[in-house]
Design an enzyme around this catalytic site. Structure first.
Site: not given
Length: 281
Positions: A79, A166
């Site tokens: 990623d 998150e």
């Protein structure tokens, strides 16, 4: 003889239109169409192709894995965001990168500087990719979904979009930490809007603390991409199912400068091809 010549001349006259019709019939399938079909078949046949099965990348700060290690998995990926300024996607793919999650947006007004470069570069290298949105707790979920939709193309060949959930205690502009019920409600708003637009159920990315703090086990109807860099997901998330596992943020991938995030797909190559066919076509 004169009569024979007349007969031959008449026959040739009748054959001329037939020859012309034959030429026109061939033109109904021009070479450009054949080329397009060939290229389409080529792209289809290469979908899900894994250059390196079960690669074992180096790591600048490796964890001492016990039990099922990351390299037990056959399909690996990465990623990226603006922090990966330049990626040689062709080299990364040859080294074993079979998919990529690419940061697109954050909040309701931030577009990642390198999104377009990474998005197009991965596609040209034949790396299946998904765009992800980093959630910002000081902006309504509906506005964030609209911002993501505005900036991420609707590409049927792309993997499903990703919602990154998150805590971000280092944010200079937003220290808000909503209660779990609010978090889950806002997630539903974003997920529903994005799924409606792209026609694909989004993937949820999260970390151990955020998962536990907000009761994300309730979202069992969504595919998960779980972060766990010091233990297998089954050790950290219990029996919660997952499709992808991010196992390091300090990996070494040819074609990517500096530390790289590395992920695995939870399945073998055959399962990966089946998953892509269902979710990225």
């Amino acid at each position: 003889m004169r009569r024979l010549a007349v007969l031959i001349s008449s026959a040739l006259a009748l054959m001329a239109p037939l020859a012309a019709c034959t030429a026109i019939d061939y033109d109904l399938a021009p070479s450009a169409s054949v080329k397009t079909t060939t290229e389409s078949l080529s792209r289809t046949s290469s979908a899900g192709m894994v250059a390196v099965r079960a690669p074992r990348f180096d790591d600048n700060d490796p964890h001492d894995w016990n039990g099922r290690t990351p390299w037990h998995y056959e399909v690996h990926g990465t990623d990226v965001s603006k922090y990966q300024r330049s990626v040689d996607w062709g080299l990364a793919r040859k080294s074993g990168v079979s998919f990529a999650f690419i940061k697109a947006t954050e909040g309701g007004d931030r577009l990642d500087d390198k999104f377009a470069d990474h998005w197009n570069g991965a596609r040209l290298a034949g790396v299946p990719r998904a765009a992800y949105h980093f959630f910002y707790f000081c902006r309504p979920a509906a506005e964030q979904a609209a911002w993501f939709i505005r900036n991420v193309p609707r590409d049927r060949s792309a993997m499903p979009p990703v919602l990154d959930m998150e805590w971000n205690p280092d944010s200079p502009t937003c220290k808000l930490r909503p209660d779990a019920a609010t978090v889950r409600r806002e997630m539903r708003v974003f997920l529903t809007a994005v799924e409606k637009h792209y026609g694909k159920k989004p993937i949820i990315y999260t970390s151990i603390d955020f998962f536990d703090d907000n009761g994300l086990a309730a979202f069992r109807d969504y595919p998960y991409w779980l972060r766990s860099v010091a233990g297998h997901p089954t050790e950290r998330y219990g029996s919660h199912p997952f499709s992808f596992w991010q196992y390091t943020g300090t990996g070494v991938i040819p074609g990517i400068k500096g530390n790289a995030d590395i992920n695995v797909f939870n399945g073998n190559v055959a399962a990966w091809r089946k998953w892509l066919k269902a979710h990225a076509s």
